[in-house]
Scaffold this active site. Structure first.
Site, PDB file in Angstrom:
ATOM      1  CD  GLN A 130      -2.631   1.579   0.117  1.00 23.30           C
ATOM      2  OE1 GLN A 130      -3.139   0.664  -0.525  1.00 23.30           O
ATOM      3  NE2 GLN A 130      -2.780   2.839  -0.224  1.00 23.30           N
ATOM      4  CD  GLN A 132      -3.612   7.430  -2.303  1.00 21.09           C
ATOM      5  OE1 GLN A 132      -4.453   6.638  -1.890  1.00 21.09           O
ATOM      6  NE2 GLN A 132      -3.911   8.368  -3.185  1.00 21.09           N
ATOM      7  N   GLY A 261     -11.029   1.025   1.933  1.00 25.41           N
ATOM      8  CA  GLY A 261     -12.123   0.374   1.222  1.00 25.41           C
ATOM      9  C   GLY A 261     -11.659  -0.160  -0.116  1.00 25.41           C
ATOM     10  CD  GLU A 264      -6.716   5.601  -5.957  1.00 27.52           C
ATOM     11  OE1 GLU A 264      -6.179   6.689  -5.747  1.00 27.52           O
ATOM     12  OE2 GLU A 264      -7.315   4.961  -5.072  1.00 27.52           O
ATOM     13  CG  HIS A 288     -14.298   6.174  -4.656  1.00 27.37           C
ATOM     14  ND1 HIS A 288     -14.645   7.485  -4.439  1.00 27.37           N
ATOM     15  CD2 HIS A 288     -12.984   6.077  -4.343  1.00 27.37           C
ATOM     16  CE1 HIS A 288     -13.592   8.154  -4.013  1.00 27.37           C
ATOM     17  NE2 HIS A 288     -12.558   7.316  -3.946  1.00 27.37           N
ATOM     18  CD  GLU A 289     -11.136   2.637  -4.800  1.00 30.13           C
ATOM     19  OE1 GLU A 289     -10.157   3.181  -5.343  1.00 30.13           O
ATOM     20  OE2 GLU A 289     -11.536   2.977  -3.665  1.00 30.13           O
ATOM     21  CG  HIS A 292      -9.495   7.025  -7.733  1.00 32.42           C
ATOM     22  ND1 HIS A 292      -9.005   8.305  -7.596  1.00 32.42           N
ATOM     23  CD2 HIS A 292      -9.927   6.654  -6.493  1.00 32.42           C
ATOM     24  CE1 HIS A 292      -9.129   8.692  -6.334  1.00 32.42           C
ATOM     25  NE2 HIS A 292      -9.690   7.708  -5.645  1.00 32.42           N
ATOM     26  CD  GLU A 311      -9.384   9.930  -3.021  1.00 30.26           C
ATOM     27  OE1 GLU A 311     -10.528   9.626  -3.402  1.00 30.26           O
ATOM     28  OE2 GLU A 311      -8.428   9.139  -3.065  1.00 30.26           O
ATOM     29  CG  ASP A 372       0.110   7.921   5.806  1.00 28.31           C
ATOM     30  OD1 ASP A 372      -0.642   7.808   4.816  1.00 28.31           O
ATOM     31  OD2 ASP A 372       1.121   7.221   5.969  1.00 28.31           O
ATOM     32  CE1 TYR A 380     -11.611   9.237  -0.586  1.00 27.36           C
ATOM     33  CE2 TYR A 380     -10.440  10.604   0.997  1.00 27.36           C
ATOM     34  CZ  TYR A 380     -10.508   9.465   0.213  1.00 27.36           C
ATOM     35  OH  TYR A 380      -9.475   8.558   0.237  1.00 27.36           O
ATOM     36  NE  ARG A 549     -13.763   0.509   4.075  1.00 31.64           N
ATOM     37  CZ  ARG A 549     -14.915   0.490   3.412  1.00 31.64           C
ATOM     38  NH1 ARG A 549     -15.734  -0.562   3.563  1.00 31.64           N
ATOM     39  NH2 ARG A 549     -15.256   1.474   2.598  1.00 31.64           N
TER      40      ARG A 549
END
Length: 604
Positions: A130, A132, A261, A264, A288-289, A292, A311, A372, A380, A549
Site C-alpha cells: 500500500q 499511497q 475500502g 485504485e 469510486h475506484e 479514479h 478525491e 497520512d 472527498y 479498514r
C-alpha cells in the site's frame, strides 16, 4: 533556489525527472524482504544538475552503477527525517542518463504487509503493498511524488505455487526450480504511489473480457457474485468520463487487514473484503475506484496539498456513475441522496480535527506534516460538495458533464494544482463569479451546501424522528435501502437522538449486531457505544479486530477509548491485535489513543 515542487519528497522534479523504471525483485516471504535492483532512466530538466536525489525509506542499498558502462557511482543516504525516510543522493557523470540500483527492503517496510499462513485462508503466507501516499520509497528507491509519472516494467520472482499480480498488464511468466518469475508492463505513465504488488496463493475468475477478480480460493464464489456488475459500472463510467485507457480492470480482494475500502491501482484495484455484504449493497466503492481511472490516475494532484483534486473529483464522478446506472428517472435522485449523506461523514471529520484546523481546508499546506496524518473525509466530501456547487452555478449536469470530460482530456497524463483547475474553469465560464480563495483555503464546512434533492431522505428523517422519541415497530425497515438504514443510524448518532432503552429495543427488533453490511454494522456500533449499550462492546471489539479498514476501526476504537468503563478493555484488545493491522492503521489508532489520553488528562 525555489522550494521543491513536493515537500513530501526529497526529490526535485524541477531539476531532474525519472522517465522509466524497470524493477527486478525476488520476494522472500519467510523474511518479509524484497531484494533485487531497479533500472531508473531520467532526464535532466536542468542541464547543470549533477546529482540524482531519490526517496528511500529503510532500504539497504548495495550499489549504484551507470547503466551505460557499468561504472560504480558514488552515493550517500541521509539520516531519517521523521516518517519521510531518507534521501538517496547519487553523484552523476555528465553523460549519465540511467542508473541501476541494487538494494533490499526492510522486513518493516511501511508500504508492505506480510501475513503468515495462519492469517490467510490457505496454507501459504501472503504479501500486499500500500504505497499511497508516500510509501513507495520503502519498496523501491524513486522520486516518490505524484508530480512525476513514469511507465514501468517489472519482473517478480516468487516461490511456487504463489502468484504475483501488479498494477500493470501481465506479459507472461517463466518457471524455474521451485520459483516462478512473473513479468509486467505498465505503458501508461503513473505516479509512484500507484505501484502495487500482491503475492499469494490466489485464484481468479473472469467477469468480462476485461474484468477479472482475484482472491483466495474459498472466497471466489462470493467475490464473483458481489462484483458481477463491475463491467456495467465500467461502461457507465466511460459514458460519463470517456474511454478507459488502462486495458484491463482487474480487482484483487485482499485479506481483511487491508486498511482502506479500495485502492485504485491501475489494472489491479485493491478491494477490502468488508464489501462482501452478500447483496451487492456496497459496490459504490467499486464505482469510486473505477472513477479514479480518470480522476487521480489520469489527472493527478501535483502534490498532497492538492489531494482534493484526486478525491473530491472522484467522489463527484463516482456519484455521476451511480446516476448513470440509476437511469433517467432515479439516477439524479440517487446522486443527490449520496451527496446529502456524505455531509455526515464530512461533519464527523471536521469535528475530529476541529473546525478551525487548516487540515479541513481543501487546499492545505502540509509542509513537513505526513500526508497520512492529514487523511480524512474532508478532501472527498468537501471537494465533491464544491464541485456540485460549481455545477449549480453553471447550469446543472447538462453543462457540467461535458466540462468534466473536457477537463479530463485537457489534463490527462499530467499532475496539476488547484490553480490550474481554477484557471481552466475560469477560461470556460468567465462570467461565473466564484470566491476561489475562500472556497479553497477556508477551514471547516463548505461555504455553501447545495440544495440537494430530499426525496430519499424524507423516510430517513421520519424514522429518525420516530426512533428519537422511542417509537419503534418491527416493520420500520420495510422498503428501506441499506444506504437509508445506514443514514438513519448515522443521524441518530450525530444528533444524540436515541436513548439507551431505544437502542436496546432496536437491537432486539433488527439484530443490527449481526448485520453483514459493514457500513450498517459500523454505524450501529457507534450509536450503541454512544448510549453506553454494554452488549455492543464484544460486538464492536470483534468487528475491529477481524478487519483493519480504518473507516471503521479508527472511529470505533476512539469511541471505546473514550468510554471510561471500557477503555482498558479496548486498549488491551488493540495491543493484542496490533500486529494484525497494516502499519498506517496501527500508527493512526495509536495516535488516536494518545490524543484521547492527552485530552482526558487536560480535563482532569
Amino acid at each position: 533556489m525555489p522550494a521543491r515542487p513536493d515537500l513530501s519528497s526529497f526529490s526535485d522534479s524541477s531539476q531532474i525527472k525519472t522517465t522509466s523504471l524497470e524493477i527486478t525483485l525476488s520476494v522472500d516471504l519467510s523474511t518479509s524482504v524484497l531484494s533485487g535492483h531497479v533500472d531508473l532512466s531520467f532526464e535532466r530538466v536542468n542541464p547543470a544538475c549533477s546529482s540524482l536525489v531519490l526517496d528511500a525509506k529503510d532500504l539497504a542499498v548495495a550499489s549504484v552503477v551507470d547503466m551505460a558502462d557499468n561504472a560504480p557511482l558514488r552515493f550517500t543516504i541521509s539520516s531519517m527525517f521523521k516518517d519521510f525516510g531518507s534521501s538517496l543522493i547519487i553523484s552523476l557523470p555528465s553523460s549519465c542518463s540511467a542508473v541501476c540500483i541494487t538494494y533490499s527492503t526492510s522486513p518493516e517496510a511501511s508500504g508492505v504487509q506480510v501475513l503468515a499462513a495462519k492469517q490467510t485462508l490457505g496454507k501459504h503466507p501472503y504479501l500486499f503493498t500500500q504505497n499511497q501516499p508516500i510509501h513507495a520509497r520503502s519498496i523501491v528507491p524513486c522520486q516518490d511524488t505524484p508530480s512525476v509519472k513514469v511507465p514501468y516494467t517489472a519482473h517478480i520472482t516468487v516461490a511456487t505455487p504463489l502468484i504475483a499480480v501488479m498494477s500493470a498488464m501481465s506479459t507472461g511468466k517463466d518457471s524455474g526450480e521451485g520459483v516462478t518469475t512473473y513479468h509486467f508492463e505498465q505503458k501508461v505513465p503513473i505516479p509512484s504511489y500507484l505501484l502495487a504488488l500482491v503475492v499469494g496463493d490466489i485464484s481468479c475468475r473472469d467477469i468480462s473480457d476485461r474484468v477479472r477478480v482475484w482472491c483466495e480460493e474459498p472466497l471466489l464464489d462470493a467475490c464473483a457474485y458481489e462484483f458481477a456488475q463491475t463491467e456495467e459500472i465500467l461502461q457507465a463510467a466511460e459514458a460519463v468520463a470517456g474511454p478507459y485507457v488502462w486495458g484491463r480492470y482487474d480487482m484483487v480482494v485482499l485479506p481483511p487487514s487491508f486498511p482502506f475500502g479500495g485502492m485504485e491501482n491501475p489494472c489491479l484495484t485493491f478491494i477490502t473484503p468488508t464489501l462482501l455484504a452478500g447483496d451487492r449493497s456496497l459496490v459504490n466503492v467499486v464505482a469510486h475506484e473505477i472513477a479514479h481511472s480518470w480522476t487521480g490516475n489520469l489527472v493527478t494532484n501535483a502534490n498532497w496539498d492538492h489531494f482534493w483534486l484526486n478525491e473530491g473529483f472522484t467522489v463527484f464522478l463516482e456519484r455521476k456513475i451511480l446516476s448513470q446506472l440509476g437511469g433517467l428517472e432515479r439516477g439524479e435522485v440517487i446522486r443527490h441522496a449520496a451527496s446529502l449523506n456524505g455531509q455526515s461523514a464530512l461533519r464527523d471529520a471536521i469535528a475530529l480535527f476541529g473546525a478551525d484546523s487548516p487540515l479541513t481546508a481543501l487546499h492545505v499546506d502540509l509542509g513537513d506534516v505526513n500526508p497520512d496524518d492529514a487523511f480524512s473525509a474532508v478532501p472527498y466530501e468537501k471537494g465533491s460538495t464544491f464541485l456540485f456547487y460549481l455545477e449549480t452555478l453553471i447550469g446543472g449536469p447538462g453543462v457540467m458533464n461535458p466540462f468534466l470530460r473536457s477537463y479530463i482530456q485537457e489534463f490527462a497524463g499530467k499532475s496539476i494544482t488547484s490553480d490550474q483547475f481554477t484557471a481552466y474553469f475560469r477560461a470556460h465560464f468567465p462570467g461565473v463569479e466564484v470566491e476561489w480563495e475562500r472556497w479553497l483555503r477556508t477551514p471547516g464546512m463548505p461555504l455553501v451546501v447545495p440544495d440537494f434533492d430530499q426525496s430519499l431522505q424524507k423516510v430517513v428523517e421520519e424514522l429518525v424522528g420516530r426512533w428519537g422519541t422511542g417509537q419503534t415497530a418491527a416493520t420500520d425497515l420495510d422498503g428501506l435501502t441499506p444506504q437509508q438504514v445506514k443514514a438513519v443510524l448515522t443521524l441518530l448518532h450525530e444528533r444524540d437522538s436515541a436513548t439507551l432503552g431505544t437502542v436496546a429495543t432496536l437491537d432486539k427488533l433488527f439484530s443490527f449486531s449481526a448485520y453483514k453490511n459493514c457500513d450498517i454494522l459500523a454505524a450501529w456500533c457507534r450509536l450503541a457505544i454512544k448510549v453506553r449499550h454494554k452488549p455492543i462492546v464484544p460486538v464492536a471489539l470483534d468487528f475491529v479486530t477481524r478487519q483493519g479498514r480504518m473507516k471503521y476501526v479508527r472511529p470505533i476504537y476512539r469511541d471505546l477509548f473514550a468510554w471510561p468503563e471500557q477503555s482498558a478493555r479496548a486498549v488491551n484488545a488493540f495491543n493484542e491485535k496490533k500486529q494484525f493491522y497494516m502499519g498506517i492503521c496501527r500508527s493512526m489508532v495509536t495516535k488516536d489513543l494518545q490524543s484521547i489520553l492527552v485530552s482526558q488528562e487536560r480535563m482532569g
